[in-house]
Enzyme design. Structure first.
Site, short mmCIF file in Angstrom:
data_model
loop_
_atom_site.label_atom_id
_atom_site.label_comp_id
_atom_site.label_asym_id
_atom_site.label_seq_id
_atom_site.Cartn_x
_atom_site.Cartn_y
_atom_site.Cartn_z
CG ASP A 189 -13.92 3.29 9.71
OD1 ASP A 189 -15.16 3.34 9.81
OD2 ASP A 189 -13.30 3.51 8.66
CE LYS B 30 -3.68 2.49 2.41
NZ LYS B 30 -4.73 2.45 3.47
#
Length: 647
Positions: free
Chosen positions: A140, A38
């Site tokens: 989250d 990433k």
């Protein structure tokens, strides 16, 4: 494109696998297929770089097994700042909502049954448990957080947003999705500086489990009983759990054509009640990930295969298959199955023979009509004697009336000038208070009660005096036989309709490929997309004006946007007459008829025993009610005698 990992090794990035608002994910050709990278679009702040280093220091095999956990930092140069990280790759996996969303599931997981969903829910809970055991908090929780593989194993992504321990100053998670945020956190303008707890995660976990077990429904999205709109975030904040018991307790009802926690073990339904209630908002109040693992493991061993449709698995504590019932009521097929047996009427390989079964049904003996019970008053039945004081009252009444007659005679012949007064005295003596009246009233009331009981008893008798219940069941079986014998014709007719409606079927299949969650439609954000999904509107094929307009919060404008989007897609559709009927539609039709045939065979096979049970029930009820009628009539006769002696 080249980077360096935290150990100074050169890392060559390959093609882009995915791109988000924060960064992009790349293949890493220089390492292998099991690792991806990433890379952030923008330079990272120092605390974000420090957080990634802290996560890498914490990485262990358990975390790497269940999450795309950072395992090495990435740098533009050997000594440069952190610009990304390496992580394990989630191979052959799909976002969790592709599994729990029924329309997505039919495309991405066509063979997945409810047992698969139960096992996936268990694995999601196991992933949460591992994160919490490491001292971290997800924060989250959202539908895109979890990916699930073809073997139902779950893997968490976006781990760099998790809340990570760091002494007295943990690295916080400062983002969240409104319709997955716990009630006690709703209404906050920002998550900045907020310390999350595992109990906050447990709210999101309960939502994910609910989604998986109940066909993608959201527990707080439903039909509000009030006059105003009820936005989803407000419904969550006010604990308006739409599936609360009793129904409507929280002012919300489930969307139409849904299954709810009633298909689950009662203890598991109670876990949802606790997770979505005020008690759950208290510290440690919600079921933990470990609690869900235990409950789901227990459910797995209690699953039963439907006798009618092998594609259906359900909780064995239920009396019947809820998926069959859902299909019967709505025509909606929740789970696809592979059907290899074509519709038939008992010929060929089927062991069911309608002639033999029907002979057994017509051979069942009817209880017929029973003669009415006849009560005969016993010759020795005696009235209840009047009370002793009542007999004395009668003698006193007779004496008073004799005195009244004497007074009248005296007034006529001797006291004409006082005649009015004499008549008043005589009237008082003759009509004065009668001590017999209370006893008469009591006995009249006893007779009235006895008659009421008798009427009720005779009403019960009339219910079982004939063989009406037997004949109704026989008529029901006769209708089932007619349906069974007509299955072949009906199947042929429906198959011909498929041929005649090829264009409409191709159009629907085309529209089913456009999922609302994957497209930008003006005014339709993540919460509204989730609301639509909870009401069974997942793809363009599900959109109609009336269906959308009926959902709270979707007025004229939003409905117009959705219908317009569908119409634009319809305008791009190209019909291909050469394709003919989709084999999947033929399979679905076969599945429906095989299920219907199995249901009718089961109903007819059970027919003789059902009729016998009805006969036994009628005879048993007649015996019991006959005794009730005779006793009631005897009580009426006794009460009539008792009243007669005091009148």
């Amino acid at each position: 494109m080249e980077y360096y990992d935290g150990q100074g090794r050169r890392i060559t990035l390959g093609r882009v696998l995915g791109r988000g608002g924060e960064g992009s994910v790349h293949e890493v050709s220089s390492i292998g297929q099991n690792v991806v990278a990433k890379v952030y679009h923008d330079p990272l702040a120092h605390d974000k770089q420090a957080k990634l280093r802290a996560m890498i220091a914490r990485a262990d095999d358990r975390l790497k097994d269940i999450a795309a956990w950072p395992i090495q930092t990435l740098h533009p140069s050997a000594n440069g700042p952190v610009r990304g990280f390496l992580m394990p790759r989630a191979s052959n996996a799909e976002p969790l909502h592709h599994l729990y969303g029924p329309a997505h599931r039919k495309q991405q997981f066509p063979s997945a049954d409810w047992a698969f969903l139960v096992n996936a829910a268990r694995n999601v809970a196991a992933a949460f448990s591992t994160i919490h055991a490491s001292g971290c908090v997800i924060g989250d929780v959202n539908p895109n957080l979890v990916f699930v593989a073809r073997n139902s194993l779950a893997r968490l992504i976006d781990c760099d947003s998790f809340q990570i321990p760091n002494g007295k100053a943990p690295y916080l998670c400062e983002v969240g999705v409104p319709h997955f945020t716990a009630p006690e956190l709703q209404g906050l303008s920002s998550f900045k500086g907020l310390l999350r707890t595992p109990n906050h995660d447990n709210f999101g976990l309960a939502l994910l489990v609910f989604h998986l077990l109940l066909l993608g429904r959201h527990p707080f999205f439903g039909v509000y009983s009030g006059q105003r709109d009820m936005p989803p975030e407000k419904a969550i904040q006010e604990f308006r759990y739409a599936y609360a018991v009793p129904v409507g307790k929280r002012g919300m009802r489930p969307p139409p054509n849904t299954v709810g926690p009633e298909i689950l073990p009662p203890a598991m339904a109670a876990m949802f009640e606790r997770a979505f209630s005020e008690d759950g908002a208290k510290p440690g109040g919600r079921p933990t990930a470990t609690d869900w693992i235990t409950a789901l493991n227990g459910l797995k061993v209690q699953l039963r295969e439907c006798a009618t449709n092998p594609a259906h698995r359900y909780y064995g504590g239920l009396g019947s298959c809820p998926w069959c019932e859902l299909e019967r009521q709505t025509g909606y097929i929740a789970f696809l199955g592979v059907v290899s047996v074509p519709p038939a009427t008992g010929a060929g390989g089927s062991s069911f023979h309608i002639g033999q079964v029907w002979a057994a049904i017509t051979g069942a003996a009817s209880p017929g009509t029973a003669p009415a019970p006849a009560f005969v008053r016993p010759a020795d039945m005696k009235a209840k004697p009047p009370p002793t004081d009542l007999r004395a009252a009668r003698m006193w009444r007779l004496a008073r009336r004799c005195a009244a007659v004497g007074v009248v005679i005296l007034g006529i012949f001797k006291l004409q000038h006082l005649l009015i007064g004499v008549l008043i005295v005589a009237a008082v003596l003759f009509f004065g208070w009668n001590k017999e009246q209370p006893e008469v009233g009591r006995r009249k009331e006893a007779l009235a009660n006895a008659k009421r009981i008798s009427v009720a008893a005779w009403s019960q008798w009339n219910k079982f005096a004939t063989d009406k219940l037997f004949q109704e069941k026989l008529a029901e079986l006769r209708q089932a036989r007619e349906e069974y014998e007509d299955l072949g014709n009906r199947f042929t007719s429906d198959r011909n309709k498929l041929q005649a409606n090829v264009r409409e079927l191709q159009l629907r299949k085309y529209l089913e490929g456009f999922f609302i969650s994957d497209h930008d439609i003006p005014g339709i954000g993540p919460v509204r997309k989730a609301t639509l999904s909870s009401f069974g509107v997942e793809s363009a094929a599900d959109i109609s004006w009336n269906r959308v307009k009926a959902i709270s919060g979707f007025g004229e404008q939003l409905t117009r946007e959705l219908v317009g989007w569908r119409k634009r897609l319809e305008g791009q559709f190209v019909f291909d007459p050469a394709k003919g009927v989709d084999p999947a539609d033929i399979v679905a039709l076969q599945q429906r008829y095989v299920q219907l045939r199995s249901q009718l065979e089961a109903q007819l096979t059970a027919g003789p025993e059902a009729l016998r049970q009805i006969s036994v029930k009628i005879e048993r009820q007649r015996t019991m009610v006959r005794e009730m009628v005779l006793n009631a009539d005897q009580q009426v006769a006794q009460a009539e005698l008792d009243l007669k002696v005091v009148q």
